[in-house]
Design a protein around this motif. Structure first.
Motif, PDB file in Angstrom:
ATOM      1  N   CYS A 113      40.526  49.724  35.452  1.00 21.78           N
ATOM      2  CA  CYS A 113      40.279  48.322  35.141  1.00 21.78           C
ATOM      3  C   CYS A 113      39.496  47.656  36.264  1.00 21.78           C
ATOM      4  N   CYS A 117      43.419  44.015  39.963  1.00 29.20           N
ATOM      5  CA  CYS A 117      44.560  43.227  40.449  1.00 29.20           C
ATOM      6  C   CYS A 117      45.316  44.039  41.505  1.00 29.20           C
ATOM      7  N   CYS A 120      48.647  46.081  40.717  1.00 27.71           N
ATOM      8  CA  CYS A 120      48.661  46.917  39.511  1.00 27.71           C
ATOM      9  C   CYS A 120      48.066  48.290  39.794  1.00 27.71           C
ATOM     10  N   GLY A 163      43.937  48.266  31.575  1.00 31.00           N
ATOM     11  CA  GLY A 163      42.637  47.676  31.266  1.00 31.00           C
ATOM     12  C   GLY A 163      42.687  46.207  30.895  1.00 31.00           C
ATOM     13  N   VAL A 197      43.577  38.608  31.751  1.00 32.24           N
ATOM     14  CA  VAL A 197      43.709  37.928  33.045  1.00 32.24           C
ATOM     15  C   VAL A 197      42.972  36.589  33.024  1.00 32.24           C
TER      16      VAL A 197
END
Ligand code: SF4
Length: 358
Positions: A113, A117, A120, A163, A197
């Motif tokens: 992804c 973040c 994560c 993702g 997000v």
């Protein structure tokens, strides 16, 4: 040799039916068994006239993903399926059996992804590859077949796995169209949720296209600097833009948006953070979900907020008039937080592929 077609490519399957000259009702029966009852490809093929079963099976790819591993949580009702794409990447799909007896499925939209973040595992993979709509839908079918053995069905589908769904918008919309289609999965839109997000334009595009679908925003802080620390992508989409998008969403959807708030000790969980959040949300139709954090090996310094602080945070929001729930992360013992099992493996594969491309 004729090319193979995916079972998820409806137009190509319709053409194949015409080419093999069997009745439309037999194809409808196959689709019911495969997409609605999740009885598997052998049972689905049995719905076809005997003489076309073999030629149909030879031309059709039923599963673009292979089940590599399945892990059941001993703590709660989660099962993680590790699935492998034809390119060799591993993705995760998590089946969550809740206390009410309902089953939800957490679907991955990408390998890795780009949102990156910090909390994560998926964001630490250093890869971001989009899954195809067939790979998105196959997660639903493979999980459905898994649940069939328990004589249960997946009720809710949440795009909340590995993702950022809105970085793979075209495939997500194609998959949702198939999930809603009466002749295929026929899921009610209220049972599908996309979690992002926060990409304001995409949230609005999605709501206009599928107004009854549920949307969740992973906010995690109502302070721009803190949010950027947690979600680097947040620098591109400031909080003011997100708030404006949420207000517009309400005009389009007339249903609450879920606000996801991961609780991280000493980072975003003070009473002042709660007050800022309440102020930021004022006037919006939202449901706030506070999520205790599953620590991951990649970032051992971040810990979840303890219960007394979590409850105090929730109280501030409730006093301000918001509906608040606390969602416990399922599958802590099988590393169900997204991307944890497959992180290293995918990073190595991406590096190998990059080197062989040089
Ligand atoms: S939390 Fe979601 S958006 Fe952020 S890096 Fe992980 S998968 Fe991507």
């Amino acid at each position: 040799m004729p090319s193979s077609v995916s079972i998820y490519d409806s137009a190509a399957i319709d053409r194949l039916r015409a080419e093999l000259k069997f009745e439309p009702r037999r194809l409808r029966a196959l689709r019911t068994v495969y997409f609605k009852k999740f009885l598997g490809n052998e049972a689905a093929l049995a719905e076809l006239p005997e003489e076309v079963r073999e030629p149909f099976a030879q031309r059709v790819v039923f599963h673009p993903l292979a089940v590599a591993e399945s892990a059941d949580s001993q703590l709660d009702g989660a099962t993680k399926l590790v699935l492998r794409t034809t390119a060799g990447y591993a993705i995760e799909t998590v089946i969550m059996r809740t206390g009410t007896g309902r089953v939800s499925l957490c679907v991955s939209s990408q390998v890795g992804c780009a949102a990156a973040c910090g909390f994560c595992a998926t964001g630490q993979m250093g890869v971001a590859k989009n899954l195809t709509s067939a790979e998105l839908l196959d997660q639903v079918v493979l999980a459905g077949e898994h649940m069939c053995n328990e004589e249960r069905a997946v009720r809710n589908i949440v795009f909340m796995g590995m993702g950022e769904p809105f970085h793979n918008e075209a495939a997500i919309y194609e998959a949702i169209t198939a999930l809603l289609a009466p002749e295929l999965f026929h899921y009610p839109p209220r049972r599908i949720l996309i979690s992002t997000v926060g990409i304001p334009d995409a949230m609005l595009r999605c709501a206009r296209r599928f107004p009854a679908l549920n949307l969740a925003l992973s906010l995690h802080s109502a302070r721009q600097a803190t949010r950027e620390k947690l979600i680097p992508l947040a620098a591109k989409y400031p909080l003011d833009d997100l708030r404006a998008a949420l207000a517009q969403l309400h005009e389009i959807q007339r249903q609450p948006v879920m606000i996801e708030y991961l609780m991280l000790a000493g980072v975003n969980d003070s009473l002042a953070d709660a007050a800022d959040l309440a102020a930021w949300l004022e006037g919006l139709d939202v449901h706030v979900n506070l999520i205790p954090y599953n620590s991951i090996a990649a970032v051992p310094n971040w810990q979840t907020t303890e219960r007394p602080e979590r409850d105090a945070f929730a109280t501030v929001l409730r006093k301000a008039g918001f509906v608040v729930t606390i969602r416990y992360s399922l599958g802590a013992d099988i590393a169900a937080a997204c991307g944890q099992l497959v992180q290293t493996e995918n990073r190595q594969l991406a590096q190998q592929q990059a080197m062989s491309a040089q």
